[in-house]
Design a protein around this motif. Structure first.
Motif, mmCIF file in Angstrom:
data_model
loop_
_atom_site.group_PDB
_atom_site.id
_atom_site.type_symbol
_atom_site.label_atom_id
_atom_site.label_comp_id
_atom_site.label_asym_id
_atom_site.label_seq_id
_atom_site.Cartn_x
_atom_site.Cartn_y
_atom_site.Cartn_z
ATOM 1 N N ASP A 92 0.827 -1.208 0.000
ATOM 2 C CA ASP A 92 0.000 0.000 0.000
ATOM 3 C C ASP A 92 0.857 1.252 0.000
ATOM 4 O OD1 ASP A 92 -2.659 -1.318 0.517
ATOM 5 O OD2 ASP A 92 -1.520 -2.041 2.257
ATOM 6 N N VAL A 93 1.999 1.162 0.665
ATOM 7 C CA VAL A 93 2.890 2.311 0.816
ATOM 8 C C VAL A 93 4.300 1.866 0.460
ATOM 9 C CG1 VAL A 93 3.838 3.995 2.451
ATOM 10 C CG2 VAL A 93 1.440 3.308 2.644
ATOM 11 N N LEU A 94 4.973 2.668 -0.329
ATOM 12 C CA LEU A 94 6.379 2.392 -0.632
ATOM 13 C C LEU A 94 7.233 3.382 0.145
ATOM 14 C CD1 LEU A 94 6.248 1.853 -4.522
ATOM 15 C CD2 LEU A 94 6.099 0.151 -2.686
ATOM 16 N N GLY A 95 8.317 2.874 0.711
ATOM 17 C CA GLY A 95 9.224 3.723 1.481
ATOM 18 C C GLY A 95 10.603 3.740 0.864
ATOM 19 N N PRO A 96 10.823 4.643 -0.091
ATOM 20 C CA PRO A 96 12.171 4.719 -0.671
ATOM 21 C C PRO A 96 13.155 5.180 0.403
ATOM 22 C CG PRO A 96 10.546 5.830 -2.056
ATOM 23 C CD PRO A 96 9.904 5.578 -0.734
ATOM 24 N N SER A 97 14.099 4.305 0.745
ATOM 25 C CA SER A 97 14.984 4.587 1.877
ATOM 26 C C SER A 97 16.439 4.655 1.432
ATOM 27 C CB SER A 97 14.827 3.501 2.949
ATOM 28 O OG SER A 97 15.331 2.272 2.492
ATOM 29 N N ASP A 98 16.628 4.846 0.141
ATOM 30 C CA ASP A 98 17.952 4.723 -0.465
ATOM 31 C C ASP A 98 18.742 6.020 -0.511
ATOM 32 O OD1 ASP A 98 15.605 5.201 -2.298
ATOM 33 O OD2 ASP A 98 17.280 5.994 -3.441
ATOM 34 N N MET A 99 18.035 7.149 -0.513
ATOM 35 C CA MET A 99 18.660 8.482 -0.580
ATOM 36 C C MET A 99 19.401 8.773 -1.897
ATOM 37 S SD MET A 99 17.718 10.378 1.940
ATOM 38 C CE MET A 99 18.864 11.723 2.224
ATOM 39 N N MET A 100 19.028 8.061 -2.973
ATOM 40 C CA MET A 100 19.555 8.462 -4.291
ATOM 41 C C MET A 100 18.820 9.720 -4.739
ATOM 42 S SD MET A 100 21.861 6.226 -5.045
ATOM 43 C CE MET A 100 22.225 5.683 -3.364
ATOM 44 N N ASP A 101 19.490 10.540 -5.556
ATOM 45 C CA ASP A 101 18.822 11.725 -6.101
ATOM 46 C C ASP A 101 17.838 11.318 -7.192
ATOM 47 O OD1 ASP A 101 20.180 13.536 -4.508
ATOM 48 O OD2 ASP A 101 21.862 13.700 -5.915
ATOM 49 N N GLY A 102 16.665 11.899 -7.166
ATOM 50 C CA GLY A 102 15.697 11.716 -8.257
ATOM 51 C C GLY A 102 14.810 10.493 -8.114
ATOM 52 N N ARG A 103 14.940 9.761 -7.020
ATOM 53 C CA ARG A 103 14.208 8.476 -6.965
ATOM 54 C C ARG A 103 12.717 8.653 -6.801
ATOM 55 N NH1 ARG A 103 14.632 10.321 -1.511
ATOM 56 N NH2 ARG A 103 14.623 8.638 0.001
ATOM 57 N N ILE A 104 12.287 9.662 -6.094
ATOM 58 C CA ILE A 104 10.844 9.805 -5.878
ATOM 59 C C ILE A 104 10.142 10.089 -7.212
ATOM 60 C CG2 ILE A 104 9.033 11.066 -4.640
ATOM 61 C CD1 ILE A 104 10.894 9.372 -2.825
ATOM 62 N N ALA A 105 10.728 10.965 -8.018
ATOM 63 C CA ALA A 105 10.109 11.284 -9.315
ATOM 64 C C ALA A 105 10.014 10.040 -10.188
ATOM 65 C CB ALA A 105 10.921 12.377 -10.020
ATOM 66 N N VAL A 106 11.086 9.258 -10.219
ATOM 67 C CA VAL A 106 11.105 8.050 -11.054
ATOM 68 C C VAL A 106 10.044 7.063 -10.569
ATOM 69 C CG1 VAL A 106 12.488 5.973 -11.518
ATOM 70 C CG2 VAL A 106 13.503 8.257 -11.807
ATOM 71 N N ILE A 107 9.956 6.861 -9.264
ATOM 72 C CA ILE A 107 9.001 5.890 -8.727
ATOM 73 C C ILE A 107 7.561 6.375 -8.932
ATOM 74 C CG2 ILE A 107 8.172 4.813 -6.585
ATOM 75 C CD1 ILE A 107 11.165 4.803 -5.662
ATOM 76 N N ARG A 108 7.331 7.658 -8.676
ATOM 77 C CA ARG A 108 5.966 8.186 -8.838
ATOM 78 C C ARG A 108 5.496 8.057 -10.279
ATOM 79 N NH1 ARG A 108 2.205 7.695 -6.208
ATOM 80 N NH2 ARG A 108 2.645 9.030 -4.430
ATOM 81 N N GLN A 109 6.391 8.379 -11.207
ATOM 82 C CA GLN A 109 6.032 8.286 -12.625
ATOM 83 C C GLN A 109 5.743 6.832 -13.015
ATOM 84 O OE1 GLN A 109 9.018 9.826 -15.261
ATOM 85 N NE2 GLN A 109 7.574 10.080 -16.951
ATOM 86 N N ALA A 110 6.582 5.921 -12.536
ATOM 87 C CA ALA A 110 6.376 4.503 -12.855
ATOM 88 C C ALA A 110 5.033 4.020 -12.290
ATOM 89 C CB ALA A 110 7.520 3.669 -12.279
ATOM 90 N N LEU A 111 4.694 4.461 -11.089
ATOM 91 C CA LEU A 111 3.414 4.046 -10.492
ATOM 92 C C LEU A 111 2.243 4.576 -11.316
ATOM 93 C CD1 LEU A 111 4.191 4.627 -6.684
ATOM 94 C CD2 LEU A 111 4.024 2.416 -7.857
ATOM 95 N N GLU A 112 2.336 5.850 -11.710
ATOM 96 C CA GLU A 112 1.264 6.457 -12.521
ATOM 97 C C GLU A 112 1.085 5.706 -13.837
ATOM 98 O OE1 GLU A 112 -1.036 8.986 -12.212
ATOM 99 O OE2 GLU A 112 -0.492 8.898 -10.100
ATOM 100 N N GLN A 113 2.198 5.391 -14.472
ATOM 101 C CA GLN A 113 2.123 4.765 -15.799
ATOM 102 C C GLN A 113 1.671 3.317 -15.746
ATOM 103 O OE1 GLN A 113 6.056 5.592 -17.225
ATOM 104 N NE2 GLN A 113 5.489 7.629 -18.014
#
Ligand SMILES: NCc1[nH]cc(CCC(=O)O)c1CC(=O)O
Length: 342
Positions: free
Chosen positions: A175-196
């Motif tokens: 239900d919830v994803l917790g990106p815990s990696d601290m790479m730059d740009g990861r939230i945008a990439v994950i959000r876009q992938a989820l939307e698509q």
């Protein structure tokens, strides 16, 4: 004109003896009336460790009272949490060393341990939320949260792997994803992938203010990452000296599509929690991490502090700092304490 606190004061207190603040502290009922902050099981997220096998419940030596569960026993544990009204669990895999590789492929294996556990939980106990970390460290032979080549932690290459991992987790029913990696740009990439991929309802709780901390030690034992990790995580996790940068990371992750943010560790970073809550105002969670658990549990086991009181006080502090909730290994214990009280 005065300092900030004076400016915020809603009234001037009368001088002593007309004002006697102790009047409002005389009895339990009055203290309960006056209390500024409430802590309840609704505020808690319970992290738990999953391992292979059946009928396995093994204690983590550096976290006495915390266990790794095989999926069958995890179901029982999560059922107990659900019956106690804990809103969400966060699952972490203890990964067999043989499955760890430099490319971290096990992270996006649709049948990996956490994906199987998530499917089992969502099928049996649909009314509790399930959160999964998006990070490569449990699956990385280097122990890092990013893909390592020639001693460098590669940001953009890691993003491809995180995207695949996020989709695998969403597919498994997280239900919830917790990106815990601290790479730059990861939230945008994950959000876009989820939307698509029609996962519009999957939430992201970004580990935004995640500090390079000594307090993660017992967790790395719990997931079997301690042996693998070479070096430290200072090229991606935040410097404990930095507050401005933490706020900036929170703002960035929200701008990239995070629904909620996290401050981690918790107690040494209460100032960051408070800044996020007053300056940004998005739902903010604190992670009372493994080392914080170990300190309280260890001191209590030695009879040096009162376990129940220390747990309650440490959790209340996050609410006072304005947090929406807390990830805590004490979640079930606290909930049971409340039940006993009622
Ligand atoms: N990305 C991995 C991860 N996710 C949660 C924790 C720590 C949790 C804890 O200490 O309780 C860590 C450890 C780390 O970054 O090394």
């Amino acid at each position: 004109m005065g300092n900030k606190i004076e400016n915020l004061m809603p009234f001037e207190t009368a001088p002593f003896p007309m004002s006697r603040p102790r009047r409002l502290r005389q009895s339990d009922w009055m203290r309960r009336l006056i209390s500024e902050t409430q802590l309840s099981v609704n505020d808690l997220i319970w992290p738990l460790f999953i391992t292979e096998g059946t009928n396995v419940k093994e204690e983590i030596p550096s976290m006495p009272g915390v266990y790794r569960y095989s999926i069958d026993l995890a179901l029982e544990a999560v059922n107990e949490a659900a019956n106690l009204d804990i809103p969400m669990v966060a699952l972490f895999p203890h990964t067999d060393a043989a499955l760890k590789t430099p490319s971290c492929d096990e992270a996006f294996n649709p049948d990996n341990l956490v994906s199987r556990a998530t499917r089992a939980i969502k099928a049996a106990i649909p009314d509790i939320g399930v959160m999964l970390d998006v990070a490569l460290d449990p699956y990385n032979s280097d122990g890092h949260d990013g893909i390592v080549r020639d001693g460098q932690i590669l940001n953009d290459e890691t993003l491809f792997a995180l995207e695949k991992q996020a989709l695998a987790h969403a597919e498994a029913g997280a239900d919830v994803l917790g990106p815990s990696d601290m790479m730059d740009g990861r939230i945008a990439v994950i959000r876009q992938a989820l939307e698509q991929n029609e996962f519009q309802n999957v939430s992201i709780m970004a580990y935004s203010a995640k500090f390079a901390s000594a307090f993660y030690g017992p967790f790395r034992d719990a997931v079997g990452a301690s042996g693998a990790l070479k070096g430290d995580k200072k090229t991606y996790q935040l410097d404990p000296a930095n507050s401005r940068e933490a706020i900036q990371m929170v703002a960035r992750d929200l701008a990239e599509g995070a629904d909620m943010v996290m401050v981690k560790p918790g107690m040494p970073y209460l100032d960051i929690c408070q800044r996020v809550n007053t300056e940004i105002g998005a739902p903010c969670f604190a992670y009372q991490v493994s080392g914080e658990y170990a300190m309280i549990a260890g001191a209590a086991d030695n009879g040096w502090i009162d376990r129940n009181k220390a747990i309650t006080e440490s959790l209340l502090a996050f609410k006072r700092a304005g947090c929406s909730g807390i990830l805590t290994y004490f979640a079930v214990e606290f909930a049971n304490m409340q039940e006993d009280f009622l």
